[in-house]
Design a protein around this motif. Structure first.
Motif, PDB file in Angstrom:
ATOM      1  N   ALA A  33       4.564  -7.109   7.753  1.00 39.79           N
ATOM      2  CA  ALA A  33       4.625  -6.228   8.817  1.00 39.79           C
ATOM      3  C   ALA A  33       3.415  -5.165   9.272  1.00 39.79           C
ATOM      4  N   PHE A  34       3.451  -4.680   8.092  1.00 38.27           N
ATOM      5  CA  PHE A  34       2.502  -3.390   8.216  1.00 38.27           C
ATOM      6  C   PHE A  34       0.989  -3.817   7.385  1.00 38.27           C
ATOM      7  N   GLY A  35      -0.186  -3.345   7.806  1.00 39.66           N
ATOM      8  CA  GLY A  35      -1.342  -3.575   7.073  1.00 39.66           C
ATOM      9  C   GLY A  35      -2.301  -4.924   7.747  1.00 39.66           C
ATOM     10  N   THR A  36      -1.664  -5.317   8.895  1.00 37.60           N
ATOM     11  CA  THR A  36      -2.448  -6.204   9.585  1.00 37.60           C
ATOM     12  C   THR A  36      -3.249  -5.938  10.837  1.00 37.60           C
ATOM     13  N   SER A  42       0.415   2.302  14.730  1.00 31.77           N
ATOM     14  CA  SER A  42      -0.101   3.412  13.764  1.00 31.77           C
ATOM     15  C   SER A  42      -1.139   3.204  12.810  1.00 31.77           C
ATOM     16  N   THR A  43      -1.135   2.030  12.415  1.00 33.20           N
ATOM     17  CA  THR A  43      -2.521   1.674  11.783  1.00 33.20           C
ATOM     18  C   THR A  43      -3.691   1.707  12.527  1.00 33.20           C
ATOM     19  N   ARG A  44      -3.573   1.365  13.931  1.00 37.91           N
ATOM     20  CA  ARG A  44      -4.826   1.261  14.575  1.00 37.91           C
ATOM     21  C   ARG A  44      -5.310   3.000  14.804  1.00 37.91           C
ATOM     22  N   VAL A 100      -2.907   6.783   0.805  1.00 38.79           N
ATOM     23  CA  VAL A 100      -1.799   6.880   0.246  1.00 38.79           C
ATOM     24  C   VAL A 100      -0.576   5.984   1.073  1.00 38.79           C
ATOM     25  N   GLY A 101      -0.071   4.896   0.448  1.00 43.00           N
ATOM     26  CA  GLY A 101       0.716   4.051   0.957  1.00 43.00           C
ATOM     27  C   GLY A 101      -0.098   2.903   1.642  1.00 43.00           C
ATOM     28  N   SER A 102      -0.826   2.357   0.605  1.00 43.14           N
ATOM     29  CA  SER A 102      -2.147   1.342   1.016  1.00 43.14           C
ATOM     30  C   SER A 102      -1.707   0.016   1.545  1.00 43.14           C
ATOM     31  N   GLY A 103      -0.493  -0.459   1.297  1.00 47.03           N
ATOM     32  CA  GLY A 103       0.030  -1.639   1.771  1.00 47.03           C
ATOM     33  C   GLY A 103      -0.969  -2.788   1.511  1.00 47.03           C
ATOM     34  N   ILE A 149      -5.629  -2.127   4.046  1.00 56.86           N
ATOM     35  CA  ILE A 149      -6.635  -2.193   5.277  1.00 56.86           C
ATOM     36  C   ILE A 149      -7.324  -0.801   5.343  1.00 56.86           C
ATOM     37  N   LEU A 150      -6.606   0.093   5.246  1.00 50.26           N
ATOM     38  CA  LEU A 150      -7.332   1.738   5.658  1.00 50.26           C
ATOM     39  C   LEU A 150      -8.375   1.744   4.181  1.00 50.26           C
ATOM     40  N   SER A 151      -8.263   1.335   2.979  1.00 55.02           N
ATOM     41  CA  SER A 151      -9.225   1.612   2.026  1.00 55.02           C
ATOM     42  C   SER A 151     -10.394   0.721   2.168  1.00 55.02           C
ATOM     43  N   VAL A 178      -3.373   3.849  -3.257  1.00 55.68           N
ATOM     44  CA  VAL A 178      -2.082   3.836  -3.979  1.00 55.68           C
ATOM     45  C   VAL A 178      -0.892   3.339  -3.009  1.00 55.68           C
ATOM     46  N   GLU A 179      -0.060   2.488  -3.811  1.00 54.86           N
ATOM     47  CA  GLU A 179       1.139   1.834  -3.107  1.00 54.86           C
ATOM     48  C   GLU A 179       2.258   1.953  -3.989  1.00 54.86           C
ATOM     49  N   SER A 180       3.230   2.306  -3.619  1.00 54.49           N
ATOM     50  CA  SER A 180       4.544   2.500  -4.584  1.00 54.49           C
ATOM     51  C   SER A 180       5.169   1.030  -4.553  1.00 54.49           C
ATOM     52  N   ASP A 181       5.061   0.168  -3.663  1.00 50.53           N
ATOM     53  CA  ASP A 181       5.745  -1.283  -3.662  1.00 50.53           C
ATOM     54  C   ASP A 181       4.917  -2.203  -4.169  1.00 50.53           C
ATOM     55  N   CYS A 221      -0.556   0.867  -8.431  1.00 52.05           N
ATOM     56  CA  CYS A 221       0.847   0.881  -8.026  1.00 52.05           C
ATOM     57  C   CYS A 221       1.573   2.014  -8.594  1.00 52.05           C
ATOM     58  N   ALA A 222       1.630   3.123  -7.616  1.00 50.64           N
ATOM     59  CA  ALA A 222       2.090   4.310  -7.940  1.00 50.64           C
ATOM     60  C   ALA A 222       2.911   5.183  -6.943  1.00 50.64           C
ATOM     61  N   LEU A 223       3.476   6.262  -7.017  1.00 51.91           N
ATOM     62  CA  LEU A 223       3.967   6.974  -6.071  1.00 51.91           C
ATOM     63  C   LEU A 223       3.016   8.296  -6.020  1.00 51.91           C
ATOM     64  N   VAL A 224       2.572   8.749  -4.833  1.00 55.69           N
ATOM     65  CA  VAL A 224       1.975   9.787  -4.609  1.00 55.69           C
ATOM     66  C   VAL A 224       2.847  10.936  -4.607  1.00 55.69           C
ATOM     67  N   ASP A 225       2.682  12.072  -5.400  1.00 56.27           N
ATOM     68  CA  ASP A 225       3.376  13.049  -5.453  1.00 56.27           C
ATOM     69  C   ASP A 225       2.597  14.181  -6.253  1.00 56.27           C
ATOM     70  N   ALA A 282      -3.269   8.466   5.207  1.00 53.08           N
ATOM     71  CA  ALA A 282      -1.759   8.189   4.996  1.00 53.08           C
ATOM     72  C   ALA A 282      -1.037   8.010   6.123  1.00 53.08           C
ATOM     73  N   ASN A 283      -0.641   6.592   6.357  1.00 51.78           N
ATOM     74  CA  ASN A 283       0.300   5.971   7.294  1.00 51.78           C
ATOM     75  C   ASN A 283       1.679   5.712   6.890  1.00 51.78           C
ATOM     76  N   VAL A 284       2.517   6.790   6.875  1.00 47.01           N
ATOM     77  CA  VAL A 284       3.764   6.557   6.372  1.00 47.01           C
ATOM     78  C   VAL A 284       4.575   7.302   7.353  1.00 47.01           C
ATOM     79  N   LEU A 285       5.997   7.294   7.206  1.00 46.13           N
ATOM     80  CA  LEU A 285       7.085   7.791   7.760  1.00 46.13           C
ATOM     81  C   LEU A 285       6.893   9.254   7.876  1.00 46.13           C
TER      82      LEU A 285
HETATM   83  C1  LIG Z   1       3.415   1.846   7.121  1.00 41.45           C
HETATM   84  S1  LIG Z   1       3.030   1.454   5.542  1.00 41.45           S
HETATM   85  C2  LIG Z   1       1.359   1.286   5.701  1.00 41.45           C
HETATM   86  C3  LIG Z   1       0.570   0.178   5.242  1.00 41.45           C
HETATM   87  C4  LIG Z   1      -1.152   0.443   5.611  1.00 41.45           C
HETATM   88  N1  LIG Z   1      -1.517   1.612   4.859  1.00 41.45           N
HETATM   89  C5  LIG Z   1      -1.381   0.739   7.059  1.00 41.45           C
HETATM   90  O1  LIG Z   1      -1.937   1.796   7.534  1.00 41.45           O
HETATM   91  O2  LIG Z   1      -1.065  -0.472   7.925  1.00 41.45           O
HETATM   92  C6  LIG Z   1       3.419   2.549   4.512  1.00 41.45           C
HETATM   93  C7  LIG Z   1       3.428   2.317   2.771  1.00 41.45           C
HETATM   94  O3  LIG Z   1       3.398   3.437   2.318  1.00 41.45           O
HETATM   95  C8  LIG Z   1       4.053   3.045   0.970  1.00 41.45           C
HETATM   96  N2  LIG Z   1       4.498   4.488   0.504  1.00 41.45           N
HETATM   97  C9  LIG Z   1       5.486   5.499   1.024  1.00 41.45           C
HETATM   98  N3  LIG Z   1       5.379   6.572   0.332  1.00 41.45           N
HETATM   99  C10 LIG Z   1       4.718   6.434  -0.487  1.00 41.45           C
HETATM  100  C11 LIG Z   1       4.013   7.372  -1.577  1.00 41.45           C
HETATM  101  N4  LIG Z   1       4.593   8.573  -1.654  1.00 41.45           N
HETATM  102  N5  LIG Z   1       3.126   6.867  -2.598  1.00 41.45           N
HETATM  103  C12 LIG Z   1       2.692   5.441  -2.482  1.00 41.45           C
HETATM  104  N6  LIG Z   1       3.069   4.776  -1.347  1.00 41.45           N
HETATM  105  C13 LIG Z   1       4.141   4.952  -0.610  1.00 41.45           C
HETATM  106  C14 LIG Z   1       5.191   2.273   1.295  1.00 41.45           C
HETATM  107  O4  LIG Z   1       5.662   1.299   0.279  1.00 41.45           O
HETATM  108  C15 LIG Z   1       4.486   1.156   2.442  1.00 41.45           C
HETATM  109  O5  LIG Z   1       3.972   0.254   1.746  1.00 41.45           O
END
Ligand SMILES: C[S@@+](CC[C@H](N)C(=O)[O-])C[C@H]1O[C@@H](n2cnc3c(N)ncnc32)[C@H](O)[C@@H]1O
Length: 287
Positions: free
Chosen positions: A123-126, A131-133, A152-155, A158-160, A174-177, A201-205, A222-225
Motif C-alpha cells: 500500500a505504501f511506497g508506490t 503522505s509519500t507525495r 526512516v521507514g523506507s518501505g 521510494i524516498l531513498s 532503514v526499514e523495520s519490516d 532492516c532495523a528499527l531507528v531509535d 520519515a513518512n511514519v505515523l
Molecule cells: C508509511 S510507510 C512509508 C514507506 C515509504 N517511506 C513511503 O514514504 O511511502 C512507514 C514504514 O515505516 C516503518 N517504520 C515505522 N517505524 C520505524 C522505525 N522506528 N524504524 C524503521 N522503520 C520504521 C514501517 O514498517 C513502514 O514500512
C-alpha cells in the motif's frame, strides 16, 4: 471455495484513520485504498461472511478503542486483488521533476525529469499515498547535492531513490519490516544509483543513531505515523549535523499544531509545509 470480502470501513475521526488501516492489515487486508473518509480493502475469509465481519469488527474495535466504526462487507468473486490493483497504476508526476512509475509503464520523461521505477507490492511506497507525495514535493525544494540522508521507514525505498536521484551522496534506508526488504532491494537495484543507497532492516531509535554517531546525517526523511515521529524528534535532532533538515510526513492536518510545538521544543524551526488530502508534511531545520 474461499470467500473474498470487500470491506469498507469509515473511522469516527480522521485521527483514527492510521490505526484503522493498521487494524485492517491485521485482519488480513491487502493493499488499502483511501476513498474519501473510507478505507477499502479485500480480505480472504474462510468463515461465513457474517462470522468474518463480526471477527473484523472485534479486531477493529480493539485496535481503535471504540465501536463507532462504520463497517460494510460485500462478497466478491475470487480474483488476484494485487494484480487488479497493480493494473490500475500509472506513472505519476510529483512536483517539478520526479515521476514515479510502475516498472512496466512507458514514461514520457523530459530532459530534467527523474524517474523512480517501483514494482508496486504494498500500500505504501508506490507514490499512491498523499503522505509519500508530500515528502517527495518537499525534497525537491531543497538542495540535496552531496547530502548524507537517513530514510526512516523506507518501505519500498521510494524516498531513498528520490534522494539519490536528486543528488544525495549517500542514503541509509532503514526499514523495520523484514517483508519490505526484497521489494526495496529490487527497486534500488534497478534505480541505476544502487551504489549510493544502503538498505538496512532495523528499527531507528537512540541506539541506532549511537552506532552512526551524532551529526552523521545532513537530512532525514520519515513518512511514519505521528505517534512514531513524536518520540523520535530528539533522536533526529541528534542524528543531524549543524544546518541539517528533516522532512516528516504521516501527520494528519489536525495533528500539525502538536507536531509544530514538539518540533520547536526539540530544537527545530519550521521551514516549509505541504498539505494534500488530510495529510500534512513538513520540513524542519535543525537549529
Ligand atoms: C508509511 S510507510 C512509508 C514507506 C515509504 N517511506 C513511503 O514514504 O511511502 C512507514 C514504514 O515505516 C516503518 N517504520 C515505522 N517505524 C520505524 C522505525 N522506528 N524504524 C524503521 N522503520 C520504521 C514501517 O514498517 C513502514 O514500512
Amino acid at each position: 471455495m474461499p470467500n473474498w470480502l470487500r470491506i469498507a470501513a469509515t473511522s469516527p475521526s480522521a485521527e483514527l484513520s492510521g490505526l484503522l488501516a493498521e487494524g485492517l492489515l491485521a485482519c488480513g487486508g491487502s493493499a488499502i485504498e483511501e476513498q474519501g473518509d473510507t478505507l477499502v480493502t479485500y480480505i480472504l475469509s474462510v468463515d461465513d461472511p457474517d462470522a468474518a465481519l463480526d471477527r473484523i469488527r472485534d479486531v477493529l474495535q480493539a485496535v481503535l478503542g471504540t465501536d463507532a466504526i462504520e463497517l460494510s462487507a460485500d462478497e466478491v468473486p475470487e480474483q488476484d486483488w494485487l494484480a487488479v490493483w497493480r493494473a490500475g497504476l500509472e506513472p505519476r508526476r510529483i512536483g517539478a521533476r520526479l515521476i514515479v512509475s510502475p516498472t512496466w509503464s512507458e514514461v514520457n520523461a523530459g530532459p530534467d525529469d527523474l524517474v523512480i521505477r517501483i514494482d508496486p507490492q504494498m500500500a505504501f511506497g508506490t507514490g499512491e499515498h498523499a503522505s509519500t507525495r508530500g515528502v517527495l514535493r518537499l525534497m525537491q525544494q531543497l538542495d540535496m547535492h552531496g547530502a548524507r540522508l537517513l530514510d526512516v521507514g523506507s518501505g519500498s525505498a521510494i524516498l531513498s531513490i528520490a534522494g539519490a536521484l536528486l543528488g544525495a551522496q549517500h542514503v541509509v534506508a532503514v526499514e523495520s519490516d523484514v517483508e519490505a526488504m526484497q521489494n526495496a532491494t529490487e527497486n534500488v537495484d534497478r534505480s541505476g544509483i544502487a551504489q549510493r543507497i544502503t538498505l538496512l532492516c532495523a528499527l531507528v531509535d537512540d541506539a541506532f543513531i549511537d552506532a552512526y554517531g551524532g551529526g552523521a546525517f545532513d537530512g532525514v526523511v520519515a513518512n511514519v505515523l505521528s505517534s512514531v515521529l513524536l518520540p523520535l524528534l530528539p533522536v533526529f535532532h541528534r542524528a543531524l549535523a549543524a544546518g541539517g533538515w528533516a522532512i516528516l510526513s504521516g501527520i494528519l492536518v489536525e495533528e500539525a499544531d502538536t507536531m509544530r510545538a514538539a518540533a520547536e521544543a526539540a530544537g527545530f524551526a519550521i521551514d516549509a509545509e505541504d498539505v494534500e488530502e488530510q495529510w500534512w508534511s513538513v520540513t524542519l531545520l535543525r537549529i
